[in-house]
Scaffold this active site. Sequence first.
Site, PDB file in Angstrom:
ATOM      1  N   TYR A  91       7.478   5.604   4.486  1.00 29.15           N
ATOM      2  CA  TYR A  91       6.729   5.243   5.157  1.00 29.15           C
ATOM      3  C   TYR A  91       7.277   4.952   6.760  1.00 29.15           C
ATOM      4  CZ  TYR A  91       3.736   4.330   1.412  1.00 29.15           C
ATOM      5  OH  TYR A  91       2.908   4.493   0.168  1.00 29.15           O
ATOM      6  N   LYS A 148      14.438   5.317  -8.603  1.00 29.08           N
ATOM      7  CA  LYS A 148      14.046   6.659  -9.033  1.00 29.08           C
ATOM      8  C   LYS A 148      15.717   7.290  -8.695  1.00 29.08           C
ATOM      9  CE  LYS A 148      12.541  10.401 -10.810  1.00 29.08           C
ATOM     10  NZ  LYS A 148      11.904  10.504 -12.412  1.00 29.08           N
ATOM     11  N   ASP A 170       8.799   6.256 -13.037  1.00 31.25           N
ATOM     12  CA  ASP A 170       7.815   6.747 -14.111  1.00 31.25           C
ATOM     13  C   ASP A 170       7.861   5.923 -15.462  1.00 31.25           C
ATOM     14  OD1 ASP A 170      10.363   7.804 -14.137  1.00 31.25           O
ATOM     15  OD2 ASP A 170      10.240   9.739 -14.804  1.00 31.25           O
ATOM     16  N   ASP A 219       3.754   0.424  -3.270  1.00 34.11           N
ATOM     17  CA  ASP A 219       2.316   0.905  -3.007  1.00 34.11           C
ATOM     18  C   ASP A 219       1.297   1.119  -4.373  1.00 34.11           C
ATOM     19  OD1 ASP A 219      -0.166   1.202  -1.464  1.00 34.11           O
ATOM     20  OD2 ASP A 219       0.937   2.719  -0.122  1.00 34.11           O
TER      21      ASP A 219
END
Length: 341
Positions: free
Chosen positions: A133, A180, A213, A237
């Site tokens: 972002y 991740k 995930d 988000d």
Amino acid sequence: MAQTQRTHRITLIPGDGIGPEVTDATVRILEAASTPLGCSFDWHRYDAGADAFAKTGEYIPKALYESIEQNRVALKGPVTTPIGGGFSSINVTLRKKFDLYANFRPVKSLPGLKSNYKNIDLVIFRENTEDLYTGLEVMINPDIAQSFKIITRKGSLRIAQAAFDFAAKHGRKKIHAIHKANIMKLTDGLFLACCKQVANGFAGVAYAEHIIDNTCMQLVLNPWQYDVILTENLYGDILSDLCSAFVGGLGLVPGANLGAECAIFEAVHGSAPDIAGQDKANPTAVLQSAVLMLHHLGEAEAAGKVQAAIEAVYAAGTSLTRDVGGTVGTGAFRDAVIAAL
Ligand code: NAI
């Protein structure tokens, strides 16, 4: 004994789309709840985004920045961000400008709502100023676009600290860092190292790590295993919208953007152009953001009063908006909350 009169100067950004409807309902409810308690608000209203540009030639008027600098507290409706071009997100710009590094989003079931997920009570701490972002993107050539993911030690340590401080203060038992780092070994690896470092200082709060995930599946199967979710900007988000579905959807979940100097309170949801101007929007998410703001201002009694009125209206179930299975509009919901005060 005479009650002390308190006036809070608040920057109010109604936003666009459903923003003006839901912030107007919120302001009216706050005033109805707070006036009898000797608490009043001096609202400093400003447009932002396309509306502001049309009037002032600036997407975020200088006067709006100055107002937040002075008041240090803002209540904000959603602002539309053009897709794939146009001006940069007003939300992201404000969060970066005022270094509002902690995005705090409590996800809690309200009484009376029909849902497959009962008694949800989890909190998301999302890093709010870094990650993808930062908006640093380049076209390497006409066929390759590149986006820079920035994760810093400072940014990761302070969001982890905010999450652990909150957990320790509010009796939360467990924090899951979501990442991740199996793929993004350097960026998410640094984030995790910082989370672990902070976790070591909090013996009373359990700490675990889940890959993003897997987290999505775990959340859908068993959201109750999560107490506090600590994560980066993009994952936070996405997980916020996912988690909102457990408690009735985006019309309900509030948020706070917190920094060392200022705080901006706003819902998780966006400007919902599909229902704007139709008296269909649910103001609960902005209203519950305003409850967080009242706590921030030290107005715990007013906060408790508004929250109790919201819960009474949901428990009764007769004056709810359509997004949560009801039949009434924004205005009728607002009036029901005011009546319940
Ligand atoms: P959205 O959150 O505006 O809407 C998604 C879905 O949820 C729509 O079906 C909408 O009708 C529904 N919804 C959202 N809030 C609701 C409410 N209070 N009551 C009833 N239903 C509600 O997401 P979308 O459509 O992806 O984004 C629209 C615009 O909002 C975009 O320009 C986006 O950039 C902007 N946005 C702004 C945010 C902010 O200002 N903080 C946050 C998220 C998106």
